[in-house]
Scaffold this active site. Structure first.
Site, PDB file in Angstrom:
ATOM      1  CG  HIS A 154      -1.757   1.161   1.460  1.00 56.42           C
ATOM      2  ND1 HIS A 154      -2.770   1.520   0.599  1.00 56.42           N
ATOM      3  CD2 HIS A 154      -1.746   2.095   2.444  1.00 56.42           C
ATOM      4  CE1 HIS A 154      -3.351   2.633   1.062  1.00 56.42           C
ATOM      5  NE2 HIS A 154      -2.742   3.001   2.166  1.00 56.42           N
TER       6      HIS A 154
HETATM    7  C1  HEM Z   1       1.573   4.672   7.203  1.00 55.50           C
HETATM    8  C2  HEM Z   1       1.652   4.674   5.937  1.00 55.50           C
HETATM    9  C3  HEM Z   1       0.522   4.912   4.995  1.00 55.50           C
HETATM   10  C4  HEM Z   1       0.592   5.741   3.920  1.00 55.50           C
HETATM   11  C5  HEM Z   1       1.805   6.557   3.484  1.00 55.50           C
HETATM   12  C6  HEM Z   1      -0.688   5.708   3.263  1.00 55.50           C
HETATM   13  C7  HEM Z   1      -1.026   6.449   2.157  1.00 55.50           C
HETATM   14  C8  HEM Z   1      -2.260   6.464   1.546  1.00 55.50           C
HETATM   15  C9  HEM Z   1      -2.620   7.277   0.413  1.00 55.50           C
HETATM   16  C10 HEM Z   1      -1.697   8.266  -0.281  1.00 55.50           C
HETATM   17  C11 HEM Z   1      -3.892   7.003   0.083  1.00 55.50           C
HETATM   18  C12 HEM Z   1      -4.711   7.627  -1.049  1.00 55.50           C
HETATM   19  C13 HEM Z   1      -4.670   6.714  -2.268  1.00 55.50           C
HETATM   20  C14 HEM Z   1      -5.589   7.190  -3.348  1.00 55.50           C
HETATM   21  O1  HEM Z   1      -6.534   7.915  -3.058  1.00 55.50           O
HETATM   22  O2  HEM Z   1      -5.404   6.796  -4.508  1.00 55.50           O
HETATM   23  C15 HEM Z   1      -4.378   6.006   1.012  1.00 55.50           C
HETATM   24  C16 HEM Z   1      -5.640   5.451   1.000  1.00 55.50           C
HETATM   25  C17 HEM Z   1      -6.083   4.505   1.880  1.00 55.50           C
HETATM   26  N1  HEM Z   1      -5.366   3.936   2.919  1.00 55.50           N
HETATM   27 FE1  HEM Z   1      -3.458   4.386   3.423  1.00 55.50          FE
HETATM   28  N2  HEM Z   1      -1.508   4.840   3.915  1.00 55.50           N
HETATM   29  C18 HEM Z   1      -0.815   4.320   4.989  1.00 55.50           C
HETATM   30  C19 HEM Z   1      -1.274   3.396   5.905  1.00 55.50           C
HETATM   31  C20 HEM Z   1      -2.526   2.808   5.863  1.00 55.50           C
HETATM   32  C21 HEM Z   1      -2.989   1.783   6.783  1.00 55.50           C
HETATM   33  C22 HEM Z   1      -2.151   1.202   7.901  1.00 55.50           C
HETATM   34  C23 HEM Z   1      -4.263   1.469   6.422  1.00 55.50           C
HETATM   35  C24 HEM Z   1      -5.192   0.468   7.020  1.00 55.50           C
HETATM   36  C25 HEM Z   1      -4.907  -0.446   7.891  1.00 55.50           C
HETATM   37  C26 HEM Z   1      -4.610   2.277   5.285  1.00 55.50           C
HETATM   38  C27 HEM Z   1      -5.825   2.240   4.632  1.00 55.50           C
HETATM   39  C28 HEM Z   1      -6.164   3.008   3.539  1.00 55.50           C
HETATM   40  C29 HEM Z   1      -7.448   2.963   2.872  1.00 55.50           C
HETATM   41  C30 HEM Z   1      -8.613   2.063   3.234  1.00 55.50           C
HETATM   42  C31 HEM Z   1      -7.398   3.908   1.832  1.00 55.50           C
HETATM   43  C32 HEM Z   1      -8.492   4.258   0.827  1.00 55.50           C
HETATM   44  C33 HEM Z   1      -8.182   3.552  -0.468  1.00 55.50           C
HETATM   45  C34 HEM Z   1      -9.073   2.411  -0.733  1.00 55.50           C
HETATM   46  O3  HEM Z   1     -10.179   2.363  -0.166  1.00 55.50           O
HETATM   47  O4  HEM Z   1      -8.684   1.527  -1.523  1.00 55.50           O
HETATM   48  N3  HEM Z   1      -3.534   3.081   4.964  1.00 55.50           N
HETATM   49  N4  HEM Z   1      -3.353   5.693   1.887  1.00 55.50           N
END
Ligand code: HEM
Length: 225
Positions: free
Chosen positions: A182
């Site tokens: 991710h």
């Molecule tokens: C700590 C480092 C993390 C970074 C740098 C990060 C970064 C991002 C970014 C940039 C997005 C937007 C992507 C887009 O809109 O195309 C996103 C979406 C998301 N992230 Fe993270 N994330 C991190 C950790 C996590 C963790 C630990 C979880 C869950 C356990 C998580 C769950 C999600 C979810 C559910 C979305 C919405 C995208 C979807 O529903 O497919 N993220 N994240």
């Protein structure tokens, strides 16, 4: 009628460059609380996983405080992720173009964007990560409760706890791998991180990576000058 993957707050702003709102402030706060919980859970969990990693308990004030705090962070992650789930599950529903996108993974990796089908707010990779995380978090909380002896020792047998420890550790290893994918994808696709930091992306980014979503926004006239 609003398209299935146009979420509240998604909106285009005319200008140079055109920008597109992708996440509301509350969604971003919800996301970063979840992310912080996962990092803390991974560090505290790994410190209890193997003696060679025990030194990591120093981050949480020692062995006993780590043991006490780890399950509580897990509970917080569960509720925080539930917030993300409620917000995003609809836009992550599988669509016909997702199968085609996955079948063309070579073009995805080679960044041959013009050969790929137009996708909505999320592509098949993001959807797989979303449903993978959702499944693994349920497995982690369920197996975690079975081995949370401080409160639930009397409700399960030793054999059930042994099995739960194994499942808990396996699910933890897999979710750490999913998390790495991710974060790597968020950094690899340039311009994505700002979606979760400032809440918006450029029109060019949306056109290149999520054209169907952009078209839906334009068609639905969620546009502001
Ligand atoms: C700590 C480092 C993390 C970074 C740098 C990060 C970064 C991002 C970014 C940039 C997005 C937007 C992507 C887009 O809109 O195309 C996103 C979406 C998301 N992230 Fe993270 N994330 C991190 C950790 C996590 C963790 C630990 C979880 C869950 C356990 C998580 C769950 C999600 C979810 C559910 C979305 C919405 C995208 C979807 O529903 O497919 N993220 N994240």
């Amino acid at each position: 009628m609003t398209a299935y993957d146009v979420e509240p707050g998604d909106q285009i702003h005319a200008g140079h460059p055109v920008t597109v709102d992708r996440y509301t402030k509350s969604a971003r706060i919800n996301h970063w609380i979840t992310a912080t919980c996962l990092v803390l859970l991974a560090l505290s969990g790994l410190s209890l996983f193997h003696p060679s990693l025990f030194f990591l308990t120093g981050l949480f004030g020692g062995g006993q405080p780590t043991r006490i705090i780890h399950p509580w962070i897990g509970v917080l992650l569960f509720f925080s992720f539930s917030g993300l789930f409620i917000r995003f599950w609809r836009a992550n529903l599988w669509r016909r173009e997702d199968g085609t996108w996955l079948a063309q993974l070579r073009d995805v990796l080679a960044a041959n964007d013009d050969k790929l089908p137009e996708v909505g707010k999320y592509n098949a990779g993001q959807k797989t990560v979303f449903w993978g995380m959702s499944f693994l978090i349920v497995v982690l909380i369920a197996s975690g409760l079975v081995i949370w002896d401080q409160y639930f020792a009397a409700y399960t047998t030793i054999d059930q706890k042994r099995l739960a420890v194994l499942i808990h550790a396996l699910a933890a290893v897999v979710i750490i791998c999913v998390w790495i994918v991710h974060v790597y994808a968020a950094i690899w696709v340039r311009g994505t991180v700002s979606a979760m930091t400032r809440g918006r992306v450029t029109g060019g980014w949306a056109w290149r990576h999520h054209r169907k979503w952009l078209r839906e926004l334009v068609g639905g006239r969620q546009t502001r000058s």
